[in-house]
Write a protein that holds these residues in place. Structure first.
Motif, PDB file in Angstrom:
ATOM      1  N   ASP A  52      14.771  -6.802   1.369  1.00  0.00           N
ATOM      2  CA  ASP A  52      14.735  -5.353   1.504  1.00  0.00           C
ATOM      3  C   ASP A  52      13.643  -4.747   0.623  1.00  0.00           C
ATOM      4  O   ASP A  52      12.928  -3.846   1.055  1.00  0.00           O
ATOM      5  N   LYS A  53      13.520  -5.250  -0.606  1.00  0.00           N
ATOM      6  CA  LYS A  53      12.457  -4.767  -1.498  1.00  0.00           C
ATOM      7  C   LYS A  53      11.086  -5.046  -0.902  1.00  0.00           C
ATOM      8  O   LYS A  53      10.193  -4.204  -0.955  1.00  0.00           O
ATOM      9  N   LYS A 105      10.296  -5.478   2.333  1.00  0.00           N
ATOM     10  CA  LYS A 105      10.070  -4.619   3.500  1.00  0.00           C
ATOM     11  C   LYS A 105       9.740  -3.197   3.065  1.00  0.00           C
ATOM     12  O   LYS A 105       8.832  -2.571   3.615  1.00  0.00           O
ATOM     13  N   THR A 106      10.466  -2.705   2.072  1.00  0.00           N
ATOM     14  CA  THR A 106      10.225  -1.346   1.579  1.00  0.00           C
ATOM     15  C   THR A 106       8.823  -1.231   1.000  1.00  0.00           C
ATOM     16  O   THR A 106       8.104  -0.261   1.269  1.00  0.00           O
ATOM     17  N   ALA A 107       8.424  -2.222   0.221  1.00  0.00           N
ATOM     18  CA  ALA A 107       7.072  -2.216  -0.361  1.00  0.00           C
ATOM     19  C   ALA A 107       6.015  -2.257   0.737  1.00  0.00           C
ATOM     20  O   ALA A 107       4.999  -1.553   0.669  1.00  0.00           O
ATOM     21  N   ILE A 158       6.280  -1.171   3.852  1.00  0.00           N
ATOM     22  CA  ILE A 158       6.262   0.137   4.513  1.00  0.00           C
ATOM     23  C   ILE A 158       5.524   1.166   3.669  1.00  0.00           C
ATOM     24  O   ILE A 158       4.778   1.993   4.193  1.00  0.00           O
ATOM     25  N   ARG A 159       5.717   1.115   2.348  1.00  0.00           N
ATOM     26  CA  ARG A 159       5.045   2.034   1.421  1.00  0.00           C
ATOM     27  C   ARG A 159       3.568   1.761   1.294  1.00  0.00           C
ATOM     28  O   ARG A 159       2.821   2.577   0.764  1.00  0.00           O
ATOM     29  N   ALA A 164       4.934  -6.270  -2.057  1.00  0.00           N
ATOM     30  CA  ALA A 164       5.461  -6.934  -0.865  1.00  0.00           C
ATOM     31  C   ALA A 164       5.200  -8.437  -0.946  1.00  0.00           C
ATOM     32  O   ALA A 164       6.098  -9.243  -0.691  1.00  0.00           O
ATOM     33  N   GLU A 168       7.548 -10.106  -3.456  1.00  0.00           N
ATOM     34  CA  GLU A 168       8.920 -10.245  -2.977  1.00  0.00           C
ATOM     35  C   GLU A 168       9.041 -11.223  -1.813  1.00  0.00           C
ATOM     36  O   GLU A 168       9.984 -12.011  -1.751  1.00  0.00           O
TER      37      GLU A 168
END
Length: 136
Positions: free
Chosen positions: A26-27, A29-31, A33-34, A40, A43
């Motif tokens: 999740d971290k 994917k979030t990175a 997207i950001r 990314a 992780e």
């Protein structure tokens, strides 16, 4: 008693390991997207190396698109293939597209159809649509 303790420890470590892996995914994917590609990579890389098909897919995309890394079709193909062979439908779709259009690999419609079909069989609508289009 020793077997019970061992089994309980194994079960707990398995459950905690999967929870941590999911949190790191999740971290990652979030990175991604950001647009924080360094985070990314940090992780996702260990997860991909451990066989996480979703992390392998994201790394494949990052190397294909040059997101935080130099564009490298060979490395992208390697990660996407590992992911696709593990059943990740999005990776199967992307490999289909790569072979369909000769993007980073030699164009090969038979191989493209194979990957599209595997993705379509999992219900990926984009792959189902492409199969209909290329059948005409």
């Amino acid at each position: 008693m020793k077997q019970f303790v061992f089994r309980a420890f194994f079960l707990c470590s398995f459950l905690v390991g999967n929870f941590v892996q999911a949190a790191d995914l999740d971290k990652g994917k979030t990175a991604l997207i950001r647009g924080d590609y360094a985070a990314a990579l940090t992780e996702l890389t260990p997860l991909a190396e451990q066989g996480n098909a979703t992390a392998q897919y994201y790394l494949g995309v990052m190397y294909k698109e040059g997101q935080g890394v130099a564009v490298d079709d060979a490395v992208s193909h390697q990660w996407l293939t590992k992911s696709a062979e593990s059943g990740e439908a999005q990776a199967q779709m992307m490999l289909g597209m790569m072979y369909h259009f000769g993007s980073g690999v030699e164009e090969n419609m038979d191989t493209a159809r194979k990957w599209y079909q595997l993705a379509a069989d999992q219900g990926l609508e984009e792959a189902q649509t492409v199969l209909v289009i290329i059948a005409e």
